[in-house]
Scaffold this motif. Sequence first.
Motif, PDB file in Angstrom:
ATOM      1  N   ASP A 214      21.899   5.997  -8.258  1.00  0.00           N
ATOM      2  CA  ASP A 214      21.584   7.410  -8.039  1.00  0.00           C
ATOM      3  C   ASP A 214      20.071   7.610  -8.248  1.00  0.00           C
ATOM      4  O   ASP A 214      19.507   7.075  -9.207  1.00  0.00           O
ATOM      5  CB  ASP A 214      22.367   8.267  -9.063  1.00  0.00           C
ATOM      6  N   LYS A 216      18.534   9.993  -9.402  1.00  0.00           N
ATOM      7  CA  LYS A 216      18.175  10.663 -10.667  1.00  0.00           C
ATOM      8  C   LYS A 216      17.739   9.633 -11.717  1.00  0.00           C
ATOM      9  O   LYS A 216      17.047   9.966 -12.676  1.00  0.00           O
ATOM     10  CB  LYS A 216      19.319  11.549 -11.169  1.00  0.00           C
ATOM     11  N   ASP A 217      18.139   8.371 -11.549  1.00  0.00           N
ATOM     12  CA  ASP A 217      17.771   7.322 -12.507  1.00  0.00           C
ATOM     13  C   ASP A 217      16.524   6.543 -12.072  1.00  0.00           C
ATOM     14  O   ASP A 217      16.211   5.476 -12.628  1.00  0.00           O
ATOM     15  CB  ASP A 217      18.932   6.324 -12.665  1.00  0.00           C
TER      16      ASP A 217
END
Length: 453
Positions: A214, A216-217
């Motif tokens: 993802d 977001k990481d």
Amino acid sequence: MFQALEKSLENRVILPGTDLYEEKRKVWNGAFDKHPGAIISCETEDDVVKAVNFAQEKDLHIAVRGGGHHIGGFATCDGGVLIDLSNMKSVVVDEERMVAVVEGGATLADIDAETQKYGLATPTGTVSETGIAGLALSGGLGYLRGKYGLTCDNLVGAHVVTTDGQLLSVSQTEHEDLFWAIRGGGGNFGIVTKFEFQLYQVGPEVLALDVIYDQKDAKQILQKAQSYIATAPDEVSFNITMAELPPAPFLPEFLHHKKVVMVGGMYAGDPEVGKACIKPLQELAAPIVDQTGVIPYVALQKKLDAMVPTQIPVYGTSLYFASLEEEMINTLLEKLESAPAPTSLVQLWGLSGQMNQVPVQDTAFSNRDSSFVLLLDLMDMGFGQEVCEQWVNSVYDVLFPFSNKGASYLNGIGENEQAVKKTLAENYERLLICKKKYDPNNRLRHNHNISPK
Ligand SMILES: Cc1cc2nc3c(=O)[nH]c(=O)nc-3n(C[C@H](O)[C@H](O)[C@H](O)COP(=O)(O)OP(=O)(O)OC[C@H]3O[C@@H](n4cnc5c(N)ncnc54)[C@H](O)[C@@H]3O)c2cc1C
């Protein structure tokens, strides 16, 4: 003007006003719409010599097409002569010498198909329809770079037609200056009709890394990747790609429009040994999908093809980094938020192993001390050149202060005089001497140009 050439080259001169001309003047990057005076569709070295002599006699500039994939649209021109090598694709394996003799218009797929018949391979790139010529002349980054170096590091000889119409055989012992210059200095010095590449035993099955995380990481992934590369085994080469996935039929629906970080790569050795070596790259964060596994080398070399558009306008840039510092990562991720379209492809390729062990002065390829290179592409799906270029240039500008001496991967950046000088750096003066010797009139100027003037 081209009548004399038409006589000596029979059906190989393609002039404006035909469907074939319209087809042959196109390059991979749809942002370039140029009209050469004539396209010479060469089939032999002698054709190339004749085309070059004609350009010399008529004082015309020359563009050269290998696979036509350069982001800068260099394989076409307005006016002048386009020497098209795309019908010169033969690949012959010499098992005894462990070399592949490759014509100047071959694609990576042509090479892999032939060399893998013998269980052999040479380092190339990661998208099979790319031309070998441009890729090799300015470096060549693929899944074998850690173990065996860049494509240009594995060139052991070549045939080059220089702009005075001579066909030269170049190697470590013949025309050494020219042999040195074509290993990183691009298409500035002559037209390479044949390459000879060192071969190695590879595959037929290899361990291919393929993890989707993802986005977001992303920060954590980039930081961990930086730690990993410091001690990465030479056998491991990996690329990190940040993108919003398209709603493509070959992707499961839950991934459509998802912002992800894809980590792909290869272990160039025994797959069983490799599994433990690549494990940290499968654990950079919690994966969404992990399809890491053993696959045929040829399948890995074609795996990304489906993701690559063709003839869409693309704007791209590149910078090398000695390391991915926190501030640089923050700046990059912030910039991504402001992309004008979801069609940006931001790649950070890990650079380690053999490709960084070659002394800088041994070849013209000059950047041997970076741990990552950024390759950023923005596909223009109707936003317009100005908006796209502005954003791509702004990413280059904000990241430039973090870069390794302002150098760029010249196969990943369009025309940019500053990038050429900063990248070729300590090798630039020696390249300039070669340019003045082999192309004093700058007939070959559709490239990252080293101007002899
Ligand atoms: C979809 C895609 C994937 C890519 N993947 C990779 C990758 O994995 N690794 C990597 O390193 N790079 C990659 N690249 C970048 C690639 O290395 C460059 O685009 C490279 O220039 C392609 O070579 P070409 O022969 O197709 O280029 P062309 O556009 O035909 O030529 C590029 C330059 O080389 C000159 N030239 C071409 N042929 C000759 C010749 N025979 N003699 C003298 N000069 C010549 C041309 O005049 C031009 O200046 C990729 C590019 C694309 C578009």
